[in-house]
Write an enzyme that holds these catalytic residues in place. Structure first.
Site, mmCIF file in Angstrom:
data_model
loop_
_atom_site.group_PDB
_atom_site.id
_atom_site.type_symbol
_atom_site.label_atom_id
_atom_site.label_comp_id
_atom_site.label_asym_id
_atom_site.label_seq_id
_atom_site.Cartn_x
_atom_site.Cartn_y
_atom_site.Cartn_z
ATOM 1 N N ASP A 229 0.825 -1.197 0.000
ATOM 2 C CA ASP A 229 0.000 0.000 0.000
ATOM 3 C C ASP A 229 0.860 1.248 0.000
ATOM 4 O OD1 ASP A 229 -2.261 1.790 0.411
ATOM 5 O OD2 ASP A 229 -3.335 0.035 1.126
ATOM 6 N N THR A 230 0.279 2.346 0.459
ATOM 7 C CA THR A 230 0.871 3.677 0.397
ATOM 8 C C THR A 230 2.338 3.738 0.824
ATOM 9 O OG1 THR A 230 -1.314 4.521 0.964
ATOM 10 C CG2 THR A 230 0.531 6.056 1.141
ATOM 11 N N VAL A 231 3.177 4.387 -0.004
ATOM 12 C CA VAL A 231 4.556 4.668 0.387
ATOM 13 C C VAL A 231 4.599 6.075 0.964
ATOM 14 C CG1 VAL A 231 5.462 3.186 -1.436
ATOM 15 C CG2 VAL A 231 5.203 5.622 -1.877
ATOM 16 N N SER A 287 0.246 4.347 6.364
ATOM 17 C CA SER A 287 0.001 3.428 5.259
ATOM 18 C C SER A 287 -0.987 2.372 5.710
ATOM 19 C CB SER A 287 1.321 2.754 4.830
ATOM 20 O OG SER A 287 1.115 1.840 3.784
#
Length: 397
Positions: A229-231, A287
């Site tokens: 997922d999100t970095v 994240s």
């Protein structure tokens, strides 16, 4: 999360066994001259599962992201410039779920979210469900910088958050080159899409509701183990300013037009320099499953928690009470704790693993680590808490 203490008489707080954000604590005094922190960056490659076979690639991209940010800091760049540089490196990697190689949605298309916040000005820029742009964080950063210039013609307010086609057209009109979506997909993201599509088709063929539910739960567990997922990154510059940024391709097989926490104000990232009301400077990057993070505005909650006298305990309570109890019950990995000169930081997560990198302007190279849940621990489903906590006590002369 970065944390900056301005009261020299205040004692250091003991470290907590748990946190979900990054912080740096800097002690100074009105009657003493303090040396600058020299710049520092922390990055993460996204919540989820980092396979052993790709461990070197994950660590390498985190090292490159740290080095790129530190190079910017050494050249005199402010925190917001350096944190954007780190995110560009993470977005360009085919192994992360951001920019190139992002998860595909139900229609087989790539739509990205990103946001950035400057702790000095408190300005924020974000894009949601944007397609055809290689580095969404650069659009978010441009929105932030344009907003800092003031009102547009006829007194119009400049936008800070754009989505979809409007975000794409605005980016191109401001000199950010477009990139065909098909060129942003990688062999890995395409194969994952085909695999997930087959699982969905099988689930829809099940006859009974119970069987369908079991099939979908099984599919969700498998997806959670395969996707990231999100970095994100948090930075403190040579002047002590802080900034944070995040970028994401979103959940695999999401609906077209879905916008996750990476773009929402106070959810994906938060940055705020110390002021009269807040004795600490904080910068946060999160994240995980956007739907859970959005409901709790977790990044801002963590920032607020860090203003408490017992910051570590406050962070623990924020995670448990504001986030986990509001979404799912998950296992949390025991916190990892590290010390680098006067800098202390830690991290935690509910997903199977997380990969982090960190570097100061004095270091010759970045350090990386892949943290994994202990054997027998059940990972959180569709949910992750990522980040670390740092505390910096300035050297006084």
């Amino acid at each position: 999360m970065f944390r900056n203490l301005t009261n020299a008489a205040e004692e250091q707080q003991p470290s907590s066994p748990l946190t979900n954000s990054w912080s740096i604590k800097q002690e100074s005094s009105k009657n003493q001259k303090t040396k600058g922190v020299g710049g520092f960056v922390l990055v993460h490659a996204g919540a989820g599962y980092h396979s052993e076979s790709k461990a070197k690639e994950y660590k390498h991209v985190c090292k490159r992201a740290c080095q790129r940010a530190v190079d910017q800091l050494k050249a005199g760049a402010l925190a917001v410039e350096a944190v954007a540089a780190a995110l560009v490196e993470l977005e360009d990697s085919p192994f992360t779920n951001a920019g190139m190689g992002s998860n595909l949605n139900l229609l087989g298309e790539i739509e990205c979210d990103a946001s950035i916040m400057d702790g000095k000005s408190l300005h924020y820029g974000a894009v949601g469900a944007i397609s055809g742009i290689k580095n969404p964080v650069l659009v978010a950063k441009r929105l932030l910088s344009e907003a800092q210039k003031g009102k547009l013609s006829a007194g119009r307010i400049p936008p800070c958050f754009l989505v979809g086609r409007g975000a794409h057209d605005w980016a191109v009109s401001h000199g950010i080159p477009p990139c065909p979506s098909e060129k942003m997909a990688t062999k890995f993201s395409l194969s994952a899409y085909k695999r997930n599509k087959r699982k969905m088709e099988l689930a829809e063929k099940m006859d009974t509701g119970d069987q369908t539910k079991k099939r979908r739960q099984s599919s969700e567990n498998e997806n959670g183990s395969a996707c990231l997922d999100t970095v994100g990154a948090v930075v403190v510059d040579l002047e002590g300013n802080v900034a944070a940024a995040v970028s994401s391709g979103g959940l695999a097989m999401k609906h077209s037009g879905r916008v996750g926490q990476a773009a929402h104000y106070g959810c994906g990232c938060w940055a705020e320099n110390a002021c009269n009301m807040n004795p600490y400077s904080t910068a946060v990057s999160t994240s995980g499953c956007g739907e859970h993070l959005i409901r709790t505005m977790l990044a801002r909650e963590c920032s607020a928690a860090m203003q408490s006298e017992d910051a570590h305990q406050a962070l623990l309570e924020a995670m448990q009470n504001k986030f986990i109890s509001e979404s799912l019950t998950c296992s949390l990995v025991p916190t990892s704790f590290h010390t680098q000169r006067a800098l202390e930081f830690l991290w935690s997560h509910t997903t199977e693993s997380m990969c982090v990198g960190y570097m100061s302007a004095q270091d010759s190279k970045a350090k990386t680590h892949i943290s994994r849940l202990p054997p027998g621990t059940v990972p959180g489903q569709s949910l992750a808490i990522e980040g670390g906590v740092c505390r910096l006590i300035n050297v006084v002369e």
